[in-house]
Design a protein around this motif. Structure first.
Motif, PDB file in Angstrom:
ATOM      1  N   ALA A 189      -3.618   0.279   5.861  1.00 57.81           N
ATOM      2  CA  ALA A 189      -4.671   0.102   4.860  1.00 57.81           C
ATOM      3  C   ALA A 189      -6.058   0.318   5.450  1.00 57.81           C
ATOM      4  N   VAL A 190      -6.331  -0.283   6.614  1.00 51.56           N
ATOM      5  CA  VAL A 190      -7.670  -0.142   7.193  1.00 51.56           C
ATOM      6  C   VAL A 190      -7.919   1.290   7.642  1.00 51.56           C
ATOM      7  N   SER A 191      -6.897   1.986   8.102  1.00 49.37           N
ATOM      8  CA  SER A 191      -7.074   3.385   8.507  1.00 49.37           C
ATOM      9  C   SER A 191      -7.389   4.263   7.307  1.00 49.37           C
ATOM     10  N   ILE A 192      -6.694   4.054   6.204  1.00 52.75           N
ATOM     11  CA  ILE A 192      -6.959   4.835   4.987  1.00 52.75           C
ATOM     12  C   ILE A 192      -8.377   4.590   4.487  1.00 52.75           C
ATOM     13  N   ARG A 216     -10.034   9.654  15.011  1.00 51.99           N
ATOM     14  CA  ARG A 216     -10.678   8.424  14.547  1.00 51.99           C
ATOM     15  C   ARG A 216      -9.664   7.462  13.931  1.00 51.99           C
ATOM     16  N   SER A 217      -8.734   7.986  13.154  1.00 48.75           N
ATOM     17  CA  SER A 217      -7.715   7.114  12.560  1.00 48.75           C
ATOM     18  C   SER A 217      -6.821   6.512  13.630  1.00 48.75           C
ATOM     19  N   PHE A 218      -6.533   7.309  14.673  1.00 46.39           N
ATOM     20  CA  PHE A 218      -5.678   6.809  15.751  1.00 46.39           C
ATOM     21  C   PHE A 218      -6.389   5.739  16.577  1.00 46.39           C
ATOM     22  N   THR A 219      -7.600   6.031  17.031  1.00 41.78           N
ATOM     23  CA  THR A 219      -8.303   5.089  17.911  1.00 41.78           C
ATOM     24  C   THR A 219      -8.799   3.857  17.163  1.00 41.78           C
ATOM     25  N   THR A 220      -9.121   3.999  15.882  1.00 39.85           N
ATOM     26  CA  THR A 220      -9.633   2.841  15.149  1.00 39.85           C
ATOM     27  C   THR A 220      -8.533   1.817  14.900  1.00 39.85           C
ATOM     28  N   GLY A 279      -1.690   3.990  12.184  1.00 36.78           N
ATOM     29  CA  GLY A 279      -2.915   4.377  11.496  1.00 36.78           C
ATOM     30  C   GLY A 279      -3.005   5.874  11.240  1.00 36.78           C
ATOM     31  N   PHE A 280      -2.577   6.683  12.211  1.00 37.93           N
ATOM     32  CA  PHE A 280      -2.670   8.135  12.031  1.00 37.93           C
ATOM     33  C   PHE A 280      -1.763   8.621  10.914  1.00 37.93           C
ATOM     34  N   PHE A 281      -0.501   8.233  10.937  1.00 38.77           N
ATOM     35  CA  PHE A 281       0.426   8.767   9.938  1.00 38.77           C
ATOM     36  C   PHE A 281       0.092   8.266   8.529  1.00 38.77           C
ATOM     37  N   ALA A 282      -0.421   7.060   8.415  1.00 43.20           N
ATOM     38  CA  ALA A 282      -0.863   6.590   7.098  1.00 43.20           C
ATOM     39  C   ALA A 282      -2.039   7.415   6.610  1.00 43.20           C
ATOM     40  N   SER A 283      -2.980   7.712   7.503  1.00 46.36           N
ATOM     41  CA  SER A 283      -4.144   8.517   7.125  1.00 46.36           C
ATOM     42  C   SER A 283      -3.749   9.952   6.809  1.00 46.36           C
TER      43      SER A 283
END
Length: 649
Positions: free
Chosen positions: A557-560, A577-581, A631-635
């Motif tokens: 959710a936070v990555s999206i 950014r999605s991965f590192t965040t 986070g990456f795959f969700a984004s």
């Protein structure tokens, strides 16, 4: 038809009962009256006490370390077979000279004859006294059940069993006192007429300087009065002679063999964990609500307006229509970067390798928790958790190779040979090199926790003989599959990215977003660290399953949300950014480990500090890979979804 509340009720029931339910890892051993019951010994480990609640060391020592001067079996101690996980977690189980006969009490018995090698000289006395100051415990296993001491939970007034019993204690003048006598109270259950099983072991150590062995082999265990003189080791004068004695008392019990571990697996104050889960669930509902609002309202509205404008004939547009289009472009900037959003990120090879290993960790962690939740990883089968984790990670090397290859091919990467080689070697190589380096410190301290060289070779064999070929096979399958095609074309010339607001810059966004997944696991992480460093049995896998699920949803959710705000600000560098965040929560995990050190631990040696920091960094690094992958795959799924919903000329 089942009511809608059934899944939630089922999960609650599982998490509240999973701490006590398990499938036995070994078959029960039945003894007849007078038959020999084996007592094996395990390394001495540091532990807190009522007088000193802080942990003073993380180094374990072999029971037969020369400085302890413990009695040995006549034919020497023999190794007891152990699993791979048991060895990696520090077990070194050996036979002992204790003689136990089922149902036969022994009020006082000597372990061995006095010999010069059993006397404490200056060096061994100093070494042993230092271990007493650091609160070391003796660990014994009777029929596979740890000998322990009774502890009453102050919140529930429940009697529990804590594994191990102290090597000694500090007297009122802060001088170390050695325990040279132990009374073993062994509970047994009569499974059938004349057939008995061990269901509990309580140890009570004593310090008795007047204990001695008689010439006829009998022993005198000294004054049992706790107020009498106690045994201390002289570090300056002549060698101290110590007589090791023990007593055995058999107590009939109604406890069945299948539930004998219940007193070791008590859930300490489950209300705290329920409160944490409820708070985390509220956070997840809030985040999912925000994501749903974006998808159902803002994005749906934007997509409808974009598609409506694209269906117009540009020659028929009036001036107001042009203003409306400009208004749309100013209102939502994510469509403006449609020609760059699927541009290959920087260092696509490294990112794909991280993602492959993250997918492998994700599946391994989930399967391990499910197996433990269903009760297949019994604590009676020592090391089963570690063994299953290693085997699952090895088998799922195919998933890691496939994921890495498929992602790299979708990025348009051409160095496919490097991708195939780096996926099974880079991250596991970092983990193994760190583990090997930390193991050198244990070898230097002659600690029993040092993994033997032969076990290291076994791990390397599993890695290169099984895991690497499976990863190669997965990569081969991944490269043979078609890449995941973007729904829009990529422009040849990259679009210029305007300056971002403060909260969307890399470091501020990582600090803001990373704290949310950490908040979802904070309480459960505290319980895991308590069990890991203080030598307790962790078996609250129901709570862990719910926490892991909440963490996955939170990371996604936070990555999206972050990626949506980035795209609206016309920043299309969303992959890293999605991965590192999402992975930034690992920084909070490591910071929490430092705070835990300050509040719970007080190491007296440099080696203990290095080991604690090293293992904390290693676990934080793996957590970074895991959460970053989520986070990456969700984004990626989010970006694919929204750009496939609009019409692009």
């Amino acid at each position: 038809m089942l009511p809608h509340k059934f899944p939630i009720t089922s999960l609650a029931l599982i998490s509240s009962t999973a701490s006590a339910f398990y499938l036995p890892g070994v078959a029960p051993t039945t003894y007849e009256h007078g038959s020999t019951v084996p007592l094996n010994v395990n390394p001495l480990t540091p532990a807190p006490s009522e007088k000193d609640p802080q942990l003073r060391s993380v180094i374990s020592y072999d029971y037969y370390h020369p400085a302890f001067r413990f009695c040995r079996p006549k034919d020497g101690p023999k190794d007891v077979s152990e699993s791979l996980g048991s060895i990696l977690f520090g077990d070194r189980i050996l036979t002992s000279p204790f003689e136990l006969k089922m149902g036969i009490n022994e009020t006082c018995k000597s372990l061995c004859e006095p010999k010069p090698e059993y006397k404490f000289d200056k060096h061994s006395a100093h070494f042993t006294n230092q271990r007493i100051r650091e609160g070391y415990n003796l660990n014994m296993l009777i029929d596979g059940l740890p000998a322990g001491q009774i502890y009453v939970d102050p919140t529930t007034d429940t009697k529990l069993t804590q594994r191990g019993f102290p090597l000694g204690e500090m007297d009122d003048k802060n001088n170390p006192i050695l325990n040279n006598h132990v009374d073993l109270s062994i509970n047994y259950h009569e499974a059938a007429k004349g057939k008995f099983r061990v269901v509990g072991v309580i140890a009570q150590p004593w310090s008795r300087p007047d204990a001695k062995r008689n010439p006829d082999g009998t022993a005198e265990c000294g004054n049992p009065d706790p107020a009498s003189a106690r045994l201390s080791l002289d570090e300056t004068g002549k060698p101290t002679e110590v007589t090791w004695t023990y007593g055995v008392y058999w107590v009939k019990s109604k406890t069945a063999w299948a539930t004998r571990w219940d007193t070791y697996l008590h859930v300490y104050d489950p209300r705290i964990q329920w409160f944490s889960l409820i708070n985390s669930a509220i956070i997840v509902v809030f985040l999912c609500g925000m994501v749903a609002a974006i998808l159902m309202r803002a994005l749906k509205k934007d997509i409808a307006r974009y598609n409506r404008l694209d269906s117009f004939n540009l020659d028929d547009l009036s001036g107001s229509g042009g203003e409306a289009e400009d208004g749309v472009q100013e209102d939502s900037g994510w469509k403006l970067v449609h020609g760059d959003v699927f541009r290959t990120p920087k260092n696509p090879l490294l990112l794909s390798v991280f993602l492959g290993n993250g997918a492998q960790l994700f599946v391994m962690t989930g399967c391990t928790i499910v197996f433990a939740l269903l009760g297949f990883l019994s604590p009676s089968n020592r090391g089963s958790l570690g063994t299953v984790m290693i085997l699952l990670y090895t088998i799922f090397g195919f998933i890691g190779g496939y994921t890495s290859a498929r992602v790299y091919k979708s990025f348009g990467g051409e160095a496919w040979k490097r991708n195939i080689a780096m996926t099974p070697l880079l991250i596991p190589g970092i983990v193994f090199a760190t583990f090997f380096l930390l193991n050198l410190f244990l070898w230097a301290k002659r600690s029993s926790g040092a993994v033997p060289f032969t076990t290291m070779l076994v791990i390397l064999g599993i890695w290169f003989v099984i895991s690497v070929p499976l990863s190669f096979a997965g990569s081969w399958v991944g490269f043979r599959h078609a890449p995941i095609t973007p729904p829009v074309r990529v422009n040849q010339i990259p679009r210029q990215i305007p300056p971002s607001t403060t909260y969307l810059r890399r470091v501020p966004s990582m600090l803001l977003v990373g704290i949310l997944p950490f908040g979802a696991i904070f309480v459960e992480l505290h319980f895991i660290m308590n069990n890991m460093w203080f030598g307790k049995v962790y078996y609250m896998f129901g709570f862990l399953f719910l926490t892991y699920t909440i963490m996955i949803i939170t990371c996604a959710a936070v990555s999206i949300l972050l990626v949506y705000f980035l795209l609206c600000s016309e920043n299309y560098h969303w992959q890293w950014r999605s991965f590192t965040t999402a992975g930034a929560s690992a920084g909070y995990v490591f910071a929490n480990a430092l705070l835990y050190w300050i509040s719970k631990l007080s190491f007296g040696s440099f080696t203990s500090g290095v080991l604690y920091l090293g293992y904390s960094l290693l676990l934080s690094f793996l957590f970074f890979i895991l959460t970053g992958t989520i986070g990456f795959f969700a984004s990626w799924a989010f970006v694919q979804r929204i750009y496939s919903s609009i019409k692009i000329d």
